[in-house]
Design a protein around this motif. Structure first.
Motif, PDB file in Angstrom:
ATOM      1  N   MET A  78       2.521  -0.134   5.085  1.00 49.72           N
ATOM      2  CA  MET A  78       1.266  -0.866   5.066  1.00 49.72           C
ATOM      3  C   MET A  78       1.220  -1.821   3.879  1.00 49.72           C
ATOM      4  O   MET A  78       1.814  -1.553   2.834  1.00 49.72           O
ATOM      5  CB  MET A  78       0.087   0.105   4.988  1.00 49.72           C
ATOM      6  CG  MET A  78       0.048   1.138   6.098  1.00 49.72           C
ATOM      7  SD  MET A  78      -0.219   0.425   7.728  1.00 49.72           S
ATOM      8  CE  MET A  78      -1.980   0.178   7.681  1.00 49.72           C
ATOM      9  N   VAL A  79       0.522  -2.940   4.067  1.00 48.52           N
ATOM     10  CA  VAL A  79       0.307  -3.924   3.003  1.00 48.52           C
ATOM     11  C   VAL A  79      -1.173  -4.275   2.968  1.00 48.52           C
ATOM     12  O   VAL A  79      -1.920  -3.995   3.905  1.00 48.52           O
ATOM     13  CB  VAL A  79       1.142  -5.210   3.202  1.00 48.52           C
ATOM     14  CG1 VAL A  79       2.634  -4.911   3.148  1.00 48.52           C
ATOM     15  CG2 VAL A  79       0.775  -5.901   4.497  1.00 48.52           C
TER      16      VAL A  79
ATOM     17  N   ALA B 283       0.879  -1.172   0.000  1.00 49.96           N
ATOM     18  CA  ALA B 283       0.000   0.000   0.000  1.00 49.96           C
ATOM     19  C   ALA B 283       0.915   1.220   0.000  1.00 49.96           C
ATOM     20  O   ALA B 283       1.772   1.354   0.867  1.00 49.96           O
ATOM     21  CB  ALA B 283      -0.905  -0.008   1.229  1.00 49.96           C
ATOM     22  N   ILE B 284       0.743   2.100  -0.969  1.00 53.29           N
ATOM     23  CA  ILE B 284       1.687   3.214  -1.103  1.00 53.29           C
ATOM     24  C   ILE B 284       1.260   4.468  -0.345  1.00 53.29           C
ATOM     25  O   ILE B 284       2.070   5.356  -0.111  1.00 53.29           O
ATOM     26  CB  ILE B 284       1.951   3.558  -2.582  1.00 53.29           C
ATOM     27  CG1 ILE B 284       0.663   3.936  -3.299  1.00 53.29           C
ATOM     28  CG2 ILE B 284       2.641   2.401  -3.271  1.00 53.29           C
ATOM     29  CD1 ILE B 284       0.889   4.477  -4.698  1.00 53.29           C
ATOM     30  N   GLY B 285       0.029   4.541   0.045  1.00 49.53           N
ATOM     31  CA  GLY B 285      -0.426   5.694   0.803  1.00 49.53           C
ATOM     32  C   GLY B 285      -1.923   5.671   0.966  1.00 49.53           C
ATOM     33  O   GLY B 285      -2.618   4.832   0.406  1.00 49.53           O
ATOM     34  N   GLY B 286      -2.414   6.599   1.771  1.00 48.75           N
ATOM     35  CA  GLY B 286      -3.842   6.686   1.988  1.00 48.75           C
ATOM     36  C   GLY B 286      -4.184   7.720   3.033  1.00 48.75           C
ATOM     37  O   GLY B 286      -3.358   8.532   3.439  1.00 48.75           O
ATOM     38  N   ARG B 287      -5.412   7.663   3.458  1.00 49.02           N
ATOM     39  CA  ARG B 287      -5.891   8.569   4.495  1.00 49.02           C
ATOM     40  C   ARG B 287      -6.817   7.783   5.410  1.00 49.02           C
ATOM     41  O   ARG B 287      -7.663   7.027   4.950  1.00 49.02           O
ATOM     42  CB  ARG B 287      -6.648   9.740   3.871  1.00 49.02           C
ATOM     43  CG  ARG B 287      -7.109  10.752   4.879  1.00 49.02           C
ATOM     44  CD  ARG B 287      -7.648  12.013   4.190  1.00 49.02           C
ATOM     45  NE  ARG B 287      -8.156  12.936   5.174  1.00 49.02           N
ATOM     46  CZ  ARG B 287      -7.409  13.765   5.884  1.00 49.02           C
ATOM     47  NH1 ARG B 287      -6.109  13.774   5.719  1.00 49.02           N
ATOM     48  NH2 ARG B 287      -7.954  14.580   6.754  1.00 49.02           N
ATOM     49  N   GLY B 288      -6.638   7.966   6.697  1.00 52.97           N
ATOM     50  CA  GLY B 288      -7.451   7.262   7.678  1.00 52.97           C
ATOM     51  C   GLY B 288      -7.815   8.164   8.836  1.00 52.97           C
ATOM     52  O   GLY B 288      -7.704   9.392   8.743  1.00 52.97           O
ATOM     53  N   SER B 289      -8.215   7.567   9.927  1.00 52.74           N
ATOM     54  CA  SER B 289      -8.668   8.329  11.091  1.00 52.74           C
ATOM     55  C   SER B 289      -7.573   9.203  11.686  1.00 52.74           C
ATOM     56  O   SER B 289      -7.853  10.183  12.363  1.00 52.74           O
ATOM     57  CB  SER B 289      -9.198   7.374  12.162  1.00 52.74           C
ATOM     58  OG  SER B 289      -8.174   6.484  12.568  1.00 52.74           O
ATOM     59  N   GLU B 290      -6.318   8.851  11.433  1.00 53.27           N
ATOM     60  CA  GLU B 290      -5.199   9.641  11.958  1.00 53.27           C
ATOM     61  C   GLU B 290      -4.576  10.530  10.890  1.00 53.27           C
ATOM     62  O   GLU B 290      -3.462  11.004  11.038  1.00 53.27           O
ATOM     63  CB  GLU B 290      -4.165   8.710  12.567  1.00 53.27           C
ATOM     64  CG  GLU B 290      -4.729   7.955  13.764  1.00 53.27           C
ATOM     65  CD  GLU B 290      -3.726   7.043  14.419  1.00 53.27           C
ATOM     66  OE1 GLU B 290      -2.511   7.227  14.210  1.00 53.27           O
ATOM     67  OE2 GLU B 290      -4.153   6.135  15.146  1.00 53.27           O
ATOM     68  N   GLY B 291      -5.288  10.741   9.785  1.00 51.72           N
ATOM     69  CA  GLY B 291      -4.798  11.624   8.737  1.00 51.72           C
ATOM     70  C   GLY B 291      -4.142  10.872   7.597  1.00 51.72           C
ATOM     71  O   GLY B 291      -4.249   9.649   7.480  1.00 51.72           O
ATOM     72  N   GLU B 292      -3.442  11.619   6.749  1.00 52.78           N
ATOM     73  CA  GLU B 292      -2.794  11.021   5.577  1.00 52.78           C
ATOM     74  C   GLU B 292      -1.512  10.307   5.965  1.00 52.78           C
ATOM     75  O   GLU B 292      -0.844  10.684   6.922  1.00 52.78           O
ATOM     76  CB  GLU B 292      -2.497  12.107   4.536  1.00 52.78           C
ATOM     77  CG  GLU B 292      -3.755  12.606   3.878  1.00 52.78           C
ATOM     78  CD  GLU B 292      -3.467  13.407   2.632  1.00 52.78           C
ATOM     79  OE1 GLU B 292      -2.542  13.055   1.875  1.00 52.78           O
ATOM     80  OE2 GLU B 292      -4.195  14.383   2.414  1.00 52.78           O
ATOM     81  N   TRP B 293      -1.195   9.287   5.196  1.00 51.22           N
ATOM     82  CA  TRP B 293       0.064   8.566   5.393  1.00 51.22           C
ATOM     83  C   TRP B 293       0.607   8.186   4.024  1.00 51.22           C
ATOM     84  O   TRP B 293      -0.118   8.107   3.038  1.00 51.22           O
ATOM     85  CB  TRP B 293      -0.123   7.335   6.278  1.00 51.22           C
ATOM     86  CG  TRP B 293      -1.087   6.332   5.710  1.00 51.22           C
ATOM     87  CD1 TRP B 293      -2.429   6.298   5.902  1.00 51.22           C
ATOM     88  CD2 TRP B 293      -0.771   5.249   4.829  1.00 51.22           C
ATOM     89  NE1 TRP B 293      -2.979   5.260   5.196  1.00 51.22           N
ATOM     90  CE2 TRP B 293      -1.980   4.586   4.523  1.00 51.22           C
ATOM     91  CE3 TRP B 293       0.398   4.768   4.272  1.00 51.22           C
ATOM     92  CZ2 TRP B 293      -2.040   3.481   3.688  1.00 51.22           C
ATOM     93  CZ3 TRP B 293       0.338   3.663   3.440  1.00 51.22           C
ATOM     94  CH2 TRP B 293      -0.863   3.028   3.163  1.00 51.22           C
TER      95      TRP B 293
END
Length: 107
Positions: free
Chosen positions: A64-65, A42-52
């Protein structure tokens, strides 16, 4: 697909988790007699703790995978309980989707 090709209902379990959990999840899936899965970065995303983003990360921690697992519906509850035992205290998301496959003997 050709007209009339038969498909078979299965469940796809998607697990998004941190890289350090890969070995434990593999062990649990093998113990549950899951014959196959695919692991994607997984190269990136956005979740409850913001973007990563995996950009700039040196070690496995924080990377992340995504596990993709296709199983029979009869296996679903046991597999979900087992997966939850691994990720319950970790960062992770588990989703389940109805899918159809053309070669059921592979799952």
């Amino acid at each position: 697909m050709g007209a009339g090709m038969k498909t078979y209902a299965k469940k796809q379990v998607q697990i998004i988790c941190e890289m350090p959990l890969v070995k434990r999840l593999r062990t649990h899936l093998q113990r549950a007699s899951i014959s196959g899965y695919t692991i994607l970065p997984a190269i990136g995303g956005r979740g409850s703790e913001g973007e990563w983003s995996r950009e700039g990360m040196i070690g496995d921690a924080g990377q992340m995978v995504i596990f993709l697992v296709v199983i029979d519906e009869a296996q679903l509850d046991a597999v979900l309980e087992d997966i939850y035992s691994v990720i319950s205290d970790q960062i992770g998301i588990v989703t389940v989707t109805d899918v159809n496959v053309v070669r059921p003997e592979r799952f």
